[in-house]
Design a protein around this motif. Structure first.
Motif, short mmCIF file in Angstrom:
data_model
loop_
_atom_site.label_atom_id
_atom_site.label_comp_id
_atom_site.label_asym_id
_atom_site.label_seq_id
_atom_site.Cartn_x
_atom_site.Cartn_y
_atom_site.Cartn_z
N ASP A 179 28.66 89.92 9.04
CA ASP A 179 28.37 89.62 10.43
C ASP A 179 29.41 88.71 11.06
OD1 ASP A 179 26.13 91.21 10.40
OD2 ASP A 179 24.75 89.55 9.97
N GLU A 180 30.06 87.89 10.26
CA GLU A 180 31.09 87.00 10.80
C GLU A 180 32.22 87.83 11.43
OE1 GLU A 180 33.97 83.28 9.36
OE2 GLU A 180 32.90 84.50 7.87
N TYR A 181 32.59 88.92 10.77
CA TYR A 181 33.65 89.76 11.31
C TYR A 181 33.13 90.61 12.48
CZ TYR A 181 37.90 92.50 11.53
OH TYR A 181 39.07 93.08 11.97
N ARG A 182 31.88 91.04 12.42
CA ARG A 182 31.31 91.81 13.53
C ARG A 182 31.30 90.96 14.80
NH1 ARG A 182 27.71 93.30 9.28
NH2 ARG A 182 27.97 95.50 8.68
N TRP A 183 30.94 89.69 14.68
CA TRP A 183 30.96 88.78 15.83
C TRP A 183 32.39 88.60 16.32
CZ3 TRP A 183 33.32 83.93 16.24
CH2 TRP A 183 33.03 83.23 17.41
N TYR A 184 33.32 88.48 15.38
CA TYR A 184 34.73 88.33 15.72
C TYR A 184 35.24 89.56 16.49
CZ TYR A 184 39.80 88.00 14.84
OH TYR A 184 41.16 87.97 14.97
N MET A 185 34.80 90.74 16.07
CA MET A 185 35.21 91.97 16.75
C MET A 185 34.70 92.01 18.19
SD MET A 185 34.61 94.85 13.77
CE MET A 185 35.17 96.22 14.78
N ARG A 186 33.51 91.48 18.43
CA ARG A 186 32.92 91.54 19.77
C ARG A 186 33.68 90.69 20.78
NH1 ARG A 186 27.91 91.67 16.86
NH2 ARG A 186 27.67 89.41 17.04
N ARG A 187 34.36 89.67 20.33
CA ARG A 187 35.03 88.77 21.28
C ARG A 187 36.56 88.90 21.28
NH1 ARG A 187 37.42 84.24 19.38
NH2 ARG A 187 37.12 83.64 17.21
N THR A 188 37.10 89.83 20.52
CA THR A 188 38.56 90.00 20.48
C THR A 188 38.93 91.45 20.77
OG1 THR A 188 38.46 90.39 18.08
CG2 THR A 188 38.96 88.14 18.81
N GLY A 189 40.17 91.65 21.20
CA GLY A 189 40.70 92.99 21.38
C GLY A 189 41.44 93.43 20.12
N ARG A 190 41.64 94.71 19.99
CA ARG A 190 42.35 95.21 18.80
C ARG A 190 43.82 94.83 18.83
NH1 ARG A 190 40.51 101.30 16.91
NH2 ARG A 190 38.98 100.60 15.35
N PHE A 191 44.49 95.13 19.92
CA PHE A 191 45.94 94.90 20.02
C PHE A 191 46.32 93.91 21.12
CE2 PHE A 191 45.42 99.39 18.64
CZ PHE A 191 45.82 99.22 17.33
N LEU A 192 45.46 93.78 22.12
CA LEU A 192 45.70 92.85 23.23
C LEU A 192 44.42 92.07 23.48
CD1 LEU A 192 47.61 95.24 25.68
CD2 LEU A 192 48.62 93.41 24.30
N PRO A 193 44.53 90.85 24.03
CA PRO A 193 43.31 90.07 24.33
C PRO A 193 42.42 90.79 25.31
CG PRO A 193 45.29 88.70 24.48
CD PRO A 193 45.76 90.13 24.37
N ARG A 194 41.13 90.58 25.19
CA ARG A 194 40.20 91.11 26.18
C ARG A 194 40.46 90.42 27.53
NH1 ARG A 194 35.96 94.05 24.12
NH2 ARG A 194 35.67 93.96 21.85
N PRO A 195 40.26 91.11 28.63
CA PRO A 195 40.51 90.52 29.94
C PRO A 195 39.76 89.20 30.13
CG PRO A 195 40.12 92.87 30.16
CD PRO A 195 39.82 92.51 28.73
N GLY A 196 40.48 88.15 30.45
CA GLY A 196 39.87 86.86 30.71
C GLY A 196 39.58 86.02 29.48
N GLU A 197 39.74 86.59 28.28
CA GLU A 197 39.37 85.86 27.08
C GLU A 197 40.29 84.67 26.84
OE1 GLU A 197 37.11 84.64 24.08
OE2 GLU A 197 36.64 86.37 25.33
N VAL A 198 41.59 84.84 27.06
CA VAL A 198 42.53 83.73 26.86
C VAL A 198 42.23 82.60 27.83
CG1 VAL A 198 44.94 83.03 26.94
CG2 VAL A 198 44.33 85.27 25.98
N ALA A 199 41.99 82.93 29.10
CA ALA A 199 41.70 81.91 30.10
C ALA A 199 40.41 81.18 29.77
CB ALA A 199 41.61 82.55 31.49
N ARG A 200 39.39 81.92 29.33
CA ARG A 200 38.11 81.28 28.99
C ARG A 200 38.25 80.35 27.81
NH1 ARG A 200 35.93 86.39 30.42
NH2 ARG A 200 36.08 87.13 28.27
N SER A 201 39.05 80.74 26.81
CA SER A 201 39.21 79.90 25.63
C SER A 201 40.01 78.64 25.95
CB SER A 201 39.92 80.69 24.52
OG SER A 201 41.23 81.05 24.91
N VAL A 202 40.96 78.75 26.88
CA VAL A 202 41.74 77.57 27.28
C VAL A 202 40.88 76.60 28.07
CG1 VAL A 202 43.66 76.79 28.69
CG2 VAL A 202 43.95 78.78 27.24
N VAL A 203 40.10 77.15 29.00
CA VAL A 203 39.23 76.31 29.81
C VAL A 203 38.15 75.67 28.95
CG1 VAL A 203 37.52 76.33 31.68
CG2 VAL A 203 39.63 77.61 31.92
N GLY A 204 37.62 76.50 27.99
CA GLY A 204 36.57 75.98 27.12
C GLY A 204 37.06 74.96 26.15
#
Length: 204
Positions: A179-204
């Motif tokens: 499940d640790e990897y399944r959760w990781y898959m949900r929040r990451t992109g395969r080859f490129l970041p998911r839209p807005g994910e980099v900005a959210r992680s920086v702000v967070g």
């Protein structure tokens, strides 16, 4: 074929790129313990064959570029500058990817008892940044050489390797980390970041 500026840029960037790869491959082999291989001989042979063909093609191009004149394309100079920038950027990026992976890196698909799930560095946003940077580097080689045999064929070979390997690679990670990897898959992109994910992680 005139061995001009972009020819030498391609050679210099390729040497740096391959040196980084080789150094981390040696380091990883020295630190590997007991491994369970998840890749059949056919897939491993395809990966090795593709890598060797690219290295041999690039080496031949370096020593005897005139042999490749027939496959040269009439690309504009500005695209070669794009290739120079992409190739230059691929060197620190591949270094970043390898330094994040550390001893987890391997050219063969396997897991070890001490295998860890890497979720920092570029892996914070992308599950397979190694493939992304390899694509970036090979596109750079294609643009710098303006030669479809040197660049485009290598891109096709990498695509074939990834197509055959990617699903098995992720299945292996799920088997190892659950499940640790399944959760990781949900929040990451395969080859490129998911839209807005980099900005959210920086702000967070």
């Amino acid at each position: 074929m005139r061995q001009g500026f972009f020819f030498w840029v391609c050679i210099a960037e390729s040497v740096l790129f391959c040196c980084v790869r080789a150094a981390y491959e040696v380091r990883a082999r020295r630190s590997q313990g007991r491994a369970e291989f998840k890749e059949g001989r056919g897939r491993a042979a395809l990966h090795l064959t593709g890598s060797l063909l690219f290295v041999l093609t690039l080496l031949t191009y370096t020593l005897a570029p005139a042999l490749f004149e027939w496959a040269e394309l009439a690309l504009p100079a500005w695209l070669q500058w794009v290739g120079a920038v992409m190739g230059g950027a691929s060197v620190p990026l591949i270094l970043w990817v390898h330094s994040a992976l550390g001893s987890n890196f391997s050219t063969t698909l396997h897991v070890r008892d001490e295998h860890t799930l890497v979720v920092y560095g570029p892996y914070r946003w992308v599950r397979h940044p190694m493939y992304t940077v390899l694509y970036m580097y090979l596109i750079a080689v294609f643009l710098l050489t303006r030669n479809w045999l040197v660049g485009a064929v290598s891109l096709a070979a990498l695509t074939a390797i990834i197509f055959r390997r990617l699903q098995k690679e992720e299945e292996t990670m799920i088997e190892k980390f659950g499940d640790e990897y399944r959760w990781y898959m949900r929040r990451t992109g395969r080859f490129l970041p998911r839209p807005g994910e980099v900005a959210r992680s920086v702000v967070g």
